[in-house]
Write an enzyme that holds these catalytic residues in place. Structure first.
Site, mmCIF file in Angstrom:
data_model
loop_
_atom_site.group_PDB
_atom_site.id
_atom_site.type_symbol
_atom_site.label_atom_id
_atom_site.label_comp_id
_atom_site.label_asym_id
_atom_site.label_seq_id
_atom_site.Cartn_x
_atom_site.Cartn_y
_atom_site.Cartn_z
ATOM 1 N N ASP A 24 -51.993 -3.689 36.897
ATOM 2 C CA ASP A 24 -50.907 -4.195 36.243
ATOM 3 C C ASP A 24 -51.488 -4.551 35.028
ATOM 4 O O ASP A 24 -53.087 -4.505 34.781
ATOM 5 C CB ASP A 24 -50.241 -5.391 36.818
ATOM 6 C CG ASP A 24 -48.811 -5.641 36.083
ATOM 7 O OD1 ASP A 24 -48.494 -5.154 34.913
ATOM 8 O OD2 ASP A 24 -48.027 -6.245 36.886
HETATM 9 C C1 BGC Z 1 -45.627 -6.128 34.388
HETATM 10 C C2 BGC Z 1 -45.584 -4.555 34.738
HETATM 11 C C3 BGC Z 1 -45.273 -3.583 33.620
HETATM 12 C C4 BGC Z 1 -46.444 -3.736 32.639
HETATM 13 C C5 BGC Z 1 -46.505 -2.716 31.810
HETATM 14 C C6 BGC Z 1 -46.599 -5.908 32.829
HETATM 15 O O1 BGC Z 1 -46.761 -7.179 32.251
HETATM 16 O O2 BGC Z 1 -46.004 -6.843 35.208
HETATM 17 O O3 BGC Z 1 -44.332 -4.525 35.417
HETATM 18 O O4 BGC Z 1 -44.975 -2.285 34.234
HETATM 19 O O5 BGC Z 1 -46.401 -5.038 32.107
HETATM 20 O O6 BGC Z 1 -45.239 -3.055 30.440
#
Ligand code: BGC
Length: 749
Positions: free
Chosen positions: A284
């Site tokens: 993530d």
């Molecule tokens: C989130 C993810 C997301 C990623 C990209 C993160 O902060 O937890 O779910 O896909 O950002 O935007």
């Protein structure tokens, strides 16, 4: 110069057979032949994902060398880069790199792209797998025409705490329903197979247990037994693997003290080991570097070591891989084979998507225009939205509204809103503004037309204590035959980083309802939200309530369809809650499949010295599986093919459902089981199957289910999936609490 020329020649010689004989080679052979050409820096580059320069959900390292790095083959993927123009520009740069390895473009296509669908939790209320799959399919059709080849969806985290803002992004509290929906969404995004021009890679996230953040506080720790992990939180991920999900995303949280990103047990042992997952895992946003904050590693070097060893293949925005993997190899802390495995997983997907054959495959401006303006998508979004609206209350059959109504007062801070209807996690598509979103006001106008008197007052804001608009709202209500009040939270009050300790309907909105009810006019309340809110006053006093969540770009039309129902060409609501609604924050977590305990409270009269709160009902405000219809259904004639079951001889069950009301409608019939005695105690109820049955007024249908060993199995103390002999209760309900017919049977030794 000489060196450059000779290595260029070598590349050409090697690349030629790869690309010309491409069709005859298997993907793995093609991957290997590219891998052989790559330097260590280029390999590590494939593991590196950057954000384009906007739309960030985490800290962005401003890096003017990004373009240079793509040119050097040091970037495998970009995120938040959308549109054929923008993605083509970046792909062009990648095509000038030594090996011309195409970039992946990842994006949070969570519930639609241009055409916005209901938030995932709302869609889950439909219990309609075909519709959910079609929604994801439609989103994929649009996004894949607009440069994107990878969505960071579905989020398959089970969530039982509505304080957690991301509850809106999943499918609710139940592993069985959650797994079905995970499966449908992966299939929808990926289509027939990766490589088709309208297929996106899906990404099951956040692996794992992110939805169990302590106290519902986003990014918080998770502390959980293995049994709970396996039985409740992992099944939707397993379903995603079974559906062929191309990628996984790990999660921000630590689980039992080990950050998920550096968690070998989750990623290597379970996902890539036991489940034989062949895709790749992306971290993530920055989660590799965040392991330093967790206090699990000392610095970036250790973070990279931990993550790559644990099985995280791609580093989203932390740069730990780029900065530290070369040194880790030099220091012999990791093997080249470990890097190769991660690179191969990523290259394999690039081949499967067809990017090596045509890096611009998803960048066709004409196709983009056609997909983004396809009227069929609008229709699909409207139908999905109507299927997602939950009828919570309908006293004296106030709904559907009569088409003979002369004057409607449409009141509330959300009536004329457009963008709010998109909810959290919408995509800002270049060149598209919010005008095409159908507000609730427009939807009602479209339906009710000019032969009507549609009056409006805002009444109050979503937040704040300003009641100065109440008088006008009351005045407008007094002139109408019926009042519709649209209230709720703002769309950005739920979503990532949107946890709340107070989940009451905000501001003075319920006070406004009080004043409107005092006029004596019938009031229908629409509640717009991304989570289960607490609204006890409304629940007790409003005669009719529709929970509309955030329904997307066709919200207004879908709400009008449900308000007027079939008589005006609309819809009879059939949605049921995939998550329990608490009476107060103090009741959280509240979920239907709890254990019985040694001192069970079974109703509110036997709470004393039984497991309960002294000051609260034992029941949620609205339970899992709850939702009304304009018609009524009768359950009867439950028949079991036998009452004693041998392990490999399933029981066939049938029952009759009759539409006893005056409207055609759909009922979601829910099959619950209770294993009476288990070596690990079993929940009082577990959803094990369901059917959505369409019945004309007066019609009856016999529906059939099979009870097999799988439905009776659970993880025992050794985490083996077993069915233990003994007695089982079988219950069929219109909700988890509204059990209509039941019986029992025995599983023999
Ligand atoms: C989130 C993810 C997301 C990623 C990209 C993160 O902060 O937890 O779910 O896909 O950002 O935007």
């Amino acid at each position: 110069m000489k060196i450059f020329f000779s290595s260029f020649l070598t590349v050409l010689i090697f690349l030629q057979p790869i690309f010309s004989a491409a069709q005859r080679k298997t993907v793995d052979q093609r991957v290997d032949s590219v891998l052989r050409l790559m330097t260590l820096e280029e390999k590590i580059g494939q593991l590196n994902q950057y954000n384009d320069d906007w739309n960030a959900t985490g800290p962005v390292t401003l890096d003017s060398t990004k373009k240079e790095q793509v040119l050097q083959g040091q970037v495998g993927s970009l995120l938040n880069c959308v549109g054929t123009l923008r993605t083509r520009t970046w792909q062009n740069i990648a095509m000038q790199s030594r090996l011309k390895i195409p970039l992946l473009f990842g994006q949070d296509v969570i519930h639609g792209y241009k055409t916005t669908f209901p938030i995932p939790l709302a869609e889950a209320c439909s219990w309609d797998m075909d519709a959910i799959q079609l929604s994801a399919r439609t989103a994929a059709t649009e996004a894949s025409a607009s440069g994107i080849n990878w969505t960071f969806a579905p989020m398959v985290d089970i969530a039982r705490d509505p304080r957690w803002g991301r509850v809106m992004e999943g499918a609710g509290e139940d592993p069985y329903l959650g797994s079905k929906i995970a499966y449908a969404r992966v299939k929808g995004f990926q289509g027939n197979k990766l490589g088709e021009v309208n297929s996106l890679m899906a990404c099951a996230k956040h692996y794992a247990a992110y939805g169990a953040a302590i106290g519902g506080r986003d990014y918080n720790s998770v502390d959980m037994s293995d049994r709970l992990l396996w039985e409740v939180y992992l099944p939707p991920f397993k379903a995603a693997v079974e559906a062929g999900a191309a990628t996984f995303m790990n999660s921000f949280n630590d689980i039992n003290g080990v950050p998920a990103t550096g968690n070998k047990y989750l990623q290597r042992d379970i996902l890539k080991g036991k489940w034989n997952f062949k895709g790749f895992v992306v971290s993530d946003w920055g989660s590799i570097g965040e392991m330093i904050n967790h206090g699990n590693v000392k610095n970036e070097y250790e973070a990279a070591l931990s993550a790559i060893t644990a099985g995280s293949d791609m580093d989203m925005e932390s740069r730990c891989y780029k900065n530290s993997l070369p040194q880790l190899i030099k220091d012999k802390k990791i093997s080249a084979a470990l890097i190769d495995d991660a690179v191969k997983r990523i290259l394999r997907k690039k081949f499967e998507l067809g990017l090596f054959d045509d890096p611009y495959k998803f960048c066709n401006a004409e196709r983009e225009q056609a997909a983004l303006n396809d009227p069929a998508h609008t229709k699909i979004a409207r139908e999905m939205a109507a299927k997602s609206i939950v009828l919570l209350k309908n006293e004296n059959e106030l709904l559907p509204l009569s088409k003979n109504i002369k004057t409607i007062a449409f009141i509330g801070p959300l009536v004329k809103a457009k963008k709010q209807n998109k909810g959290f996690w919408d995509v800002e598509v270049p060149g598209v503004d919010s005008n095409f979103i159908v507000s609730q006001w427009e939807g009602l106008q479209n339906k009710f037309g000019s032969n009507s008197n549609l009056l409006y007052a805002k009444g109050c804001d979503i937040e704040g204590d300003d009641k100065s608009g109440f008088a006008e709202a009351v005045n407008v209500a007094m002139q109408a035959d019926v009042v519709i009040l649209s209230i709720g939270e703002r769309r950005d009050m739920s979503g990532e980083a949107k946890s709340r300790s107070n989940i009451n309907i905000p501001g003075v909105q319920e006070d406004l309802l009080k004043e409107l009810l005092a006029t004596g006019k019938p009031v229908v309340v629409l509640i717009n939200a991304g989570r289960p809110l607490v609204f006890n006053y409304t629940a007790e006093h409003a005669p009719a309530i529709l929970y509309t969540w955030w329904l997307g770009s066709e919200a207004g039309n879908a709400i009008a369809d449900v308000l007027f129902g079939p008589a005006l060409g609309g819809i009879n609501p059939s949605a049921k809650l995939p998550i329990s609604f608490p009476r107060s924050v103090g009741q959280i977590p509240v979920y239907y499949s709890h254990f019985n305990t040694g001192r069970p409270a079974t109703d509110d009269s036997n709470r004393n010295y039984n497991s309960s709160y002294n000051d609260l009902s034992i029941f949620p405000k609205y339970e899992f599986g709850y939702g009304l219809s304009y018609t009524s259904f009768q359950y009867s004639d439950l028949t079991l093919s036998k009452k004693k079951m041998k392990v490999n001889e399933p029981i066939e069950v049938s029952l009759r459902i009759t539409n006893t009301g005056k409207y055609d409608g759909e009922e979601i019939v829910q099959l619950y089981l209770r294993d009476k005695v288990g070596s690990i105690v079993r929940p009082v109820q577990e959803l094990k199957d369901f059917a959505k049955v369409k019945l004309r007024s007066g019609e009856s249908k016999t529906i059939r289910f099979t009870i097999d060993k799988e439905k009776l199995s659970f993880y025992n103390q050794q985490l083996q999936w077993v069915a233990e002999p003994g007695d089982f209760d079988l219950m069929f309900g219109a909700s988890s609490r509204d059990i209509r017919v039941k019986d029992s049977f025995e599983l023999l030794n």
